[in-house]
Design a protein around this motif. Structure first.
Motif, short mmCIF file in Angstrom:
data_model
loop_
_atom_site.label_atom_id
_atom_site.label_comp_id
_atom_site.label_asym_id
_atom_site.label_seq_id
_atom_site.Cartn_x
_atom_site.Cartn_y
_atom_site.Cartn_z
N GLU A 203 30.19 -6.72 0.57
CA GLU A 203 29.13 -7.24 1.42
C GLU A 203 29.42 -8.72 1.64
O GLU A 203 29.99 -9.39 0.78
CB GLU A 203 27.75 -7.02 0.80
CG GLU A 203 27.34 -5.57 0.90
CD GLU A 203 25.91 -5.29 0.53
OE1 GLU A 203 25.41 -4.25 0.97
OE2 GLU A 203 25.28 -6.08 -0.20
N ARG A 204 28.99 -9.21 2.79
CA ARG A 204 29.37 -10.56 3.19
C ARG A 204 28.20 -11.26 3.85
O ARG A 204 27.47 -10.65 4.65
CB ARG A 204 30.54 -10.45 4.16
CG ARG A 204 31.03 -11.66 4.83
CD ARG A 204 32.21 -11.36 5.78
NE ARG A 204 33.28 -10.61 5.12
CZ ARG A 204 33.54 -9.31 5.32
NH1 ARG A 204 32.83 -8.61 6.17
NH2 ARG A 204 34.52 -8.71 4.68
N VAL A 205 28.04 -12.54 3.53
CA VAL A 205 27.10 -13.41 4.22
C VAL A 205 27.95 -14.53 4.81
O VAL A 205 28.74 -15.15 4.09
CB VAL A 205 26.05 -14.01 3.25
CG1 VAL A 205 25.10 -14.93 3.99
CG2 VAL A 205 25.28 -12.90 2.54
N TRP B 65 30.73 -21.28 6.48
CA TRP B 65 30.95 -20.84 5.11
C TRP B 65 30.79 -19.33 5.06
O TRP B 65 30.23 -18.72 5.96
CB TRP B 65 30.04 -21.55 4.10
CG TRP B 65 28.55 -21.39 4.31
CD1 TRP B 65 27.73 -22.27 4.94
CD2 TRP B 65 27.71 -20.31 3.86
NE1 TRP B 65 26.43 -21.81 4.94
CE2 TRP B 65 26.39 -20.61 4.27
CE3 TRP B 65 27.94 -19.12 3.17
CZ2 TRP B 65 25.32 -19.76 4.01
CZ3 TRP B 65 26.86 -18.28 2.91
CH2 TRP B 65 25.58 -18.61 3.32
N LYS B 66 31.31 -18.76 3.96
CA LYS B 66 31.25 -17.30 3.79
C LYS B 66 31.14 -17.00 2.29
O LYS B 66 31.76 -17.66 1.46
CB LYS B 66 32.53 -16.68 4.36
CG LYS B 66 32.65 -15.19 4.14
CD LYS B 66 33.84 -14.59 4.87
CE LYS B 66 35.15 -15.10 4.35
NZ LYS B 66 36.32 -14.40 4.93
N HIS B 67 30.32 -16.01 1.97
CA HIS B 67 30.21 -15.51 0.59
C HIS B 67 30.40 -14.01 0.64
O HIS B 67 29.72 -13.32 1.39
CB HIS B 67 28.85 -15.86 -0.02
CG HIS B 67 28.66 -15.29 -1.39
ND1 HIS B 67 29.28 -15.81 -2.49
CD2 HIS B 67 27.94 -14.23 -1.83
CE1 HIS B 67 28.95 -15.10 -3.56
NE2 HIS B 67 28.13 -14.13 -3.18
N GLU B 68 31.32 -13.50 -0.16
CA GLU B 68 31.57 -12.06 -0.25
C GLU B 68 31.41 -11.62 -1.69
O GLU B 68 31.70 -12.39 -2.62
CB GLU B 68 33.00 -11.73 0.20
CG GLU B 68 33.27 -12.03 1.64
CD GLU B 68 34.70 -11.70 2.04
OE1 GLU B 68 34.90 -11.39 3.22
OE2 GLU B 68 35.61 -11.76 1.18
N TYR C 6 17.86 -16.72 2.25
CA TYR C 6 17.69 -15.59 1.33
C TYR C 6 18.28 -14.35 1.97
O TYR C 6 18.01 -14.06 3.13
CB TYR C 6 16.21 -15.37 1.03
CG TYR C 6 15.53 -16.58 0.43
CD1 TYR C 6 15.48 -16.75 -0.95
CD2 TYR C 6 14.98 -17.55 1.24
CE1 TYR C 6 14.87 -17.87 -1.50
CE2 TYR C 6 14.38 -18.68 0.70
CZ TYR C 6 14.33 -18.83 -0.67
OH TYR C 6 13.74 -19.95 -1.21
N THR C 7 19.10 -13.61 1.19
CA THR C 7 19.67 -12.36 1.68
C THR C 7 19.42 -11.26 0.66
O THR C 7 19.34 -11.51 -0.55
CB THR C 7 21.18 -12.48 1.93
OG1 THR C 7 21.86 -12.75 0.70
CG2 THR C 7 21.49 -13.56 2.95
N LEU C 8 19.28 -10.03 1.16
CA LEU C 8 19.12 -8.87 0.31
C LEU C 8 20.13 -7.83 0.76
O LEU C 8 20.09 -7.35 1.89
CB LEU C 8 17.70 -8.30 0.42
CG LEU C 8 17.41 -7.04 -0.39
CD1 LEU C 8 17.65 -7.25 -1.88
CD2 LEU C 8 15.98 -6.56 -0.14
N THR D 215 25.47 -25.10 3.01
CA THR D 215 26.74 -25.08 2.30
C THR D 215 27.17 -23.72 1.78
O THR D 215 28.34 -23.52 1.47
CB THR D 215 26.69 -26.04 1.09
OG1 THR D 215 25.73 -25.52 0.14
CG2 THR D 215 26.32 -27.45 1.51
N GLY D 216 26.22 -22.81 1.62
CA GLY D 216 26.53 -21.51 1.03
C GLY D 216 26.53 -21.51 -0.48
O GLY D 216 26.82 -20.49 -1.11
N GLN D 217 26.18 -22.64 -1.09
CA GLN D 217 26.09 -22.71 -2.55
C GLN D 217 24.97 -21.79 -3.03
O GLN D 217 23.88 -21.77 -2.45
CB GLN D 217 25.82 -24.15 -3.01
CG GLN D 217 25.61 -24.28 -4.49
CD GLN D 217 25.20 -25.69 -4.89
OE1 GLN D 217 25.20 -26.62 -4.08
NE2 GLN D 217 24.84 -25.86 -6.15
N ILE D 218 25.24 -21.00 -4.07
CA ILE D 218 24.22 -20.09 -4.61
C ILE D 218 23.25 -20.89 -5.48
O ILE D 218 23.66 -21.61 -6.39
CB ILE D 218 24.87 -18.95 -5.41
CG1 ILE D 218 25.68 -18.05 -4.46
CG2 ILE D 218 23.80 -18.14 -6.15
CD1 ILE D 218 26.44 -16.94 -5.14
#
Length: 185
Positions: free
Chosen positions: A4-6, A18-21, A46-48, A61-64
């Motif tokens: 899954e990717r944001v 930015w990208k988070h997988e 916020y993502t679910l 920034t995509g920082q968690i």
């Protein structure tokens, strides 16, 4: 198994910012996700994910900031069609349908992810997003679940009322809508 990717894109150019997988072991039908619209609130995003991966990012920034694995944390399973009801921001709360015994709905501190309250039981999440209405002189959080439609106090999670409902295959999907008839004249 899948990914899954944001991903954040520059609105003017489409250039990736930015990208988070993250890897996902899919248990739901039609194994792909996420299935919920991301939510922006202030500086946070916020993502679910389809299997219940709830993540709060710094939007720029995509920082968690914080994250939760809802099925693992609340000892529940993913519904047949996955986690598909988007969370709800209410003041300082992020309200999400986790599913399970005593945790159908969970309110989290939107800044820290700390649990504030939990409410109701359900065999699975269902797909109807949590909705707040004003009725009977008070704010009510409507929660559709495969066995009932309920209203709880959005500040405490305490049940106000509940009406039995039978959803075939856990498929409570519709968004509740409040409609008030005009007073007779």
């Amino acid at each position: 198994t899948g990914i899954e990717r944001v991903q954040a894109l520059d609105a003017a150019t489409g250039k990736p910012l930015w990208k988070h997988e993250y890897p996902v072991k899919y248990t739901m039908s039609y194994p792909a996700g996420p299935r919920c619209t991301p939510i922006i609130d202030g500086d946070n995003l916020y993502t679910l994910g389809g299997e219940g991966n709830l993540i709060c990012f710094v939007a720029d920034t995509g920082q968690i900031v914080w994250q939760k694995d809802l099925p693992k944390e609340y000892h529940t399973k993913t519904a047949l069609w996955g986690y598909a009801s988007h969370p709800l921001i209410d003041g300082e709360k992020l309200i999400v349908l986790a599913g399970g015994e005593g945790t159908h709905a969970v309110a989290l501190d939107k800044a820290t992810g700390k649990e504030l309250w939990r409410s109701s039981s359900a065999p699975e999440q269902g797909y109807s997003p949590p909705t707040i209405i004003e009725a009977g002189g008070r704010r009510q959080l409507l929660l559709g679940r495969p066995t009932a439609l309920s209203a709880v106090d959005p500040e405490s999670g305490k049940e106000i009322w509940s009406v039995p409902y039978e959803a075939t295959s856990g498929s409570i999907i519709m968004s509740p809508v409040a409609r008030w008839a005009a007073e007779p004249q």
